[in-house]
Design a protein around this motif. Sequence first.
Motif, PDB file in Angstrom:
ATOM      1  N   GLU A 204      -5.185  -4.213   5.142  1.00  0.00           N
ATOM      2  CA  GLU A 204      -4.063  -5.150   5.208  1.00  0.00           C
ATOM      3  C   GLU A 204      -4.373  -6.423   4.423  1.00  0.00           C
ATOM      4  O   GLU A 204      -3.522  -6.975   3.727  1.00  0.00           O
ATOM      5  N   LYS A 207      -4.012  -5.724   0.742  1.00  0.00           N
ATOM      6  CA  LYS A 207      -2.608  -5.637   0.345  1.00  0.00           C
ATOM      7  C   LYS A 207      -2.012  -7.021   0.109  1.00  0.00           C
ATOM      8  O   LYS A 207      -1.086  -7.181  -0.696  1.00  0.00           O
ATOM      9  N   ARG A 212      -6.128  -7.717  -5.530  1.00  0.00           N
ATOM     10  CA  ARG A 212      -6.398  -6.392  -4.954  1.00  0.00           C
ATOM     11  C   ARG A 212      -7.884  -6.030  -4.896  1.00  0.00           C
ATOM     12  O   ARG A 212      -8.274  -4.874  -5.054  1.00  0.00           O
TER      13      ARG A 212
END
Length: 248
Positions: A204, A207, A212
């Motif tokens: 999470e 994300k 990234r």
Amino acid sequence: MPPSSSPTALITGSARRIGAEIARHLHSEGYRVIIHCRHSRDEGEALVASLNQTRPDSASSIQADLSDMPQVSVLSEQITAEFGDIHLLVNNASSFYPTPLGESSQQQWDNLINSNLRAAYFLTQSLSPGLIRNNGAVVNLVDVHSQRGLPDYPIYSIAKAGVEMMVKVLAKDLAPNVRINGVSPGPILWPEAEAALSDAAKDEIMKKTPLRRSGNPKDIADAVYFLAHAPFITGQVLAVDGGRSLFS
């Protein structure tokens, strides 16, 4: 340690992880470094030995529990007595573990507030005369959660919010002789032990990190060194988080 023309830096919580990388980087740039630790004495002494192999008498270790105010006072007195006026204070030491509202205790409050915030404040206070004489700098390690609290970690988030405010307030009080800034890491190293995150929680976080990926300790060490040598920057907190702070 004998007198030296090299600038001296105290890095709290620097026996391992991010703190150790900060110490190594500052040392590579010519600093005498004081490695502070609480429990990680063996790691701290190993780091000191490694650095002194590279440059003799350029690193020392010192141990104190920063959640204990008498030890904080002794630490600052010992630093001044053994090393004189320092040039750079890096308030890196931190405790991190969950404290859900319904389960948190006053002992947890005291431990997290004291180790993250109170110690940093009073070390800065007690070492500030020397920092002023040296036109030195202070760099606090903050956290992306100082502005966006981490669920189930309310006391830690509150403590780090205080560390961020300390940067902004003391930048005024210590000016014009001492600059104080902060580095706010995002996902750099995953927490250990009871603070460890599940794989789902890590996913999470990734994300919500525009780049990234996780950063690495060198990213933080580079930022600390930059702020220590940025003569017209004070009262600022630099997010080194891959864009994580752009998300709630």
